[in-house]
Design a protein around this motif. Structure first.
Motif, PDB file in Angstrom:
ATOM      1  N   UNK A  77       0.917  -1.268  -0.186  1.00 53.86           N
ATOM      2  CA  UNK A  77       0.006  -0.132   0.136  1.00 53.86           C
ATOM      3  C   UNK A  77       0.972   1.218  -0.073  1.00 53.86           C
ATOM      4  N   UNK A  78       2.107   1.353   0.756  1.00 51.28           N
ATOM      5  CA  UNK A  78       2.629   2.473   1.023  1.00 51.28           C
ATOM      6  C   UNK A  78       3.734   2.623  -0.282  1.00 51.28           C
ATOM      7  N   UNK A  79       4.097   1.802  -1.017  1.00 51.42           N
ATOM      8  CA  UNK A  79       4.980   1.821  -2.116  1.00 51.42           C
ATOM      9  C   UNK A  79       4.372   1.979  -3.278  1.00 51.42           C
ATOM     10  N   UNK A  80       3.390   1.130  -3.598  1.00 44.20           N
ATOM     11  CA  UNK A  80       2.522   1.507  -4.691  1.00 44.20           C
ATOM     12  C   UNK A  80       1.654   2.914  -4.781  1.00 44.20           C
ATOM     13  N   UNK A  81       0.873   2.845  -3.620  1.00 38.36           N
ATOM     14  CA  UNK A  81       0.183   4.225  -3.577  1.00 38.36           C
ATOM     15  C   UNK A  81       1.148   5.558  -3.469  1.00 38.36           C
ATOM     16  N   UNK A  82       2.261   5.255  -2.785  1.00 42.42           N
ATOM     17  CA  UNK A  82       3.085   6.396  -2.704  1.00 42.42           C
ATOM     18  C   UNK A  82       3.904   6.733  -4.179  1.00 42.42           C
ATOM     19  N   UNK A  83       3.991   5.873  -4.765  1.00 43.80           N
ATOM     20  CA  UNK A  83       4.580   6.137  -5.991  1.00 43.80           C
ATOM     21  C   UNK A  83       3.382   6.551  -7.074  1.00 43.80           C
ATOM     22  N   UNK A  84       2.326   6.177  -6.921  1.00 42.39           N
ATOM     23  CA  UNK A  84       1.149   6.754  -7.661  1.00 42.39           C
ATOM     24  C   UNK A  84       0.729   8.135  -7.190  1.00 42.39           C
ATOM     25  N   UNK A  85       0.957   8.575  -6.032  1.00 44.00           N
ATOM     26  CA  UNK A  85       0.999  10.130  -5.563  1.00 44.00           C
ATOM     27  C   UNK A  85       2.019  10.686  -6.274  1.00 44.00           C
ATOM     28  N   UNK A  86       3.182  10.076  -6.257  1.00 49.82           N
ATOM     29  CA  UNK A  86       4.485  11.001  -6.819  1.00 49.82           C
ATOM     30  C   UNK A  86       4.392  11.351  -8.392  1.00 49.82           C
ATOM     31  N   UNK A  87       3.799  10.261  -8.857  1.00 50.78           N
ATOM     32  CA  UNK A  87       3.702  10.251 -10.239  1.00 50.78           C
ATOM     33  C   UNK A  87       2.497  11.206 -10.844  1.00 50.78           C
TER      34      UNK A  87
END
Length: 316
Positions: free
Chosen positions: A274-284
């Motif tokens: 959740x943290x990595x995939x969700x965080x990367x989605x937010x970053x992009x």
């Protein structure tokens, strides 16, 4: 709420973020964009689960929920290795340009360093785990100081390549490396999963574990090696993420409130997705690549680390 229900909720959140990251904004370019996004999601899953698994195991062995496997100096060794390669060989050398060669060298050096350290410290069979941690802190500080010294002397243009290695990145991950790392992580985790119930007993302390029939020293040594392999694999694949394991492991303790490591490790793994995939989605999608995921993780993790230190001092 039951732990099984919490697990289902976490899995649902992970699936939602995974679907958003994979399919949002494709605009029909399935043949080009979808495979590349899939490789990035797989790299994030490998990295997150490996870090979560190794951190929970390491904290159980050390009986300390503030420590992470990076305290053994593997992150510092990785940065020193990348700095040494570019300092002596230059950024145009095949070891720098070829990600496969760089990955293999980094993985072998980090695992070899950990195995030599464990063999040296445990050769008498009487060294306590905290002595190992103290040596790890000292070596990590030493390696970090050498890295900083070499980075000051290095050519500014070459330093740009070193700087790329200082923070974890999922944008330029090689597909071949992802599959190779997946095999290593899967084999290591399957081997370690056979001893995961021993961790439930190890959490009671050394004396209690021995009295209950667990071969304490043997399990600790094997789990330390497993943690080193997992951290080395994730670091060599994407780079160092210092505080990520600390965050997901402690959130798993707070969320599930159980002693069973099958639940804690699985929960920490789902939280990492959740943290990595969700965080990367937010970053992009939100920040439009104006920052990197590792910077956000380290910032949040640093604040959370200070909070844990203050809470431990109050309880003491």
């Amino acid at each position: 709420m039951r732990n099984s229900t919490k697990m289902i909720l976490l899995a649902a959140f992970a699936a939602v973020f995974c679907g958003l990251y994979l399919f949002q904004g494709l605009n029909g370019s399935y043949d080009y964009a979808l495979p590349r996004r899939g490789i990035k999601v797989l790299a994030m899953a490998i990295t997150g689960i490996a870090i979560a698994y190794s951190t929970v195991v390491f904290q159980t062995i050390t009986h300390n929920r503030i420590l992470t496997p990076s305290i053994m100096g593997l992150d510092s060794l990785y940065l020193l290795l990348q700095t040494v390669i570019i300092f002596f060989l230059g950024s145009g050398h095949i070891v720098v340009l070829n990600t496969k060669v760089n990955f293999v060298i980094s993985l072998v050096v980090m695992i070899g360093f950990a195995l030599l350290l464990y063999k040296f410290l445990f050769r008498t069979g009487k060294q306590p785990i905290y002595f190992l941690l103290l040596v790890g802190i000292i070596l990590g500080t030493l390696l970090g100081s050498i890295t900083t010294f070499m980075q000051v002397l290095i050519d500014p243009n070459e330093f740009m390549r070193v700087q790329d290695k200082m923070f974890a990145s999922f944008n330029n991950v090689s597909g071949d490396l992802v599959w190779f790392a997946l095999i290593i992580v899967l084999v290591t985790m399957i081997y370690g999963w056979r001893m995961v119930r021993d961790l439930d007993v190890l959490s009671l302390g050394r004396d209690n574990a021995i009295n209950l029939g667990v071969p304490y020293d043997k399990v600790v040594k094997r789990m330390l090696v497993i943690s080193a392999i997992l951290i080395a694999s994730s670091t060599a694949l994407v780079g160092p993420i210092t505080f990520f394991g600390l965050i997901v492991a402690n959130l798993s303790y707070q969320f599930f409130k159980t002693y069973k490591h099958t639940v804690l490790i699985t929960g920490a793994g789902l939280m990492s997705l959740v943290a990595l995939i969700g965080g990367q989605w937010i970053v992009e999608r939100v920040f439009t690549f104006s920052t990197t995921l590792s910077v956000i993780v380290n910032f949040v993790g640093g604040i959370y680390f200070i909070y844990l230190l203050l809470r431990e001092s109050r309880s003491a």
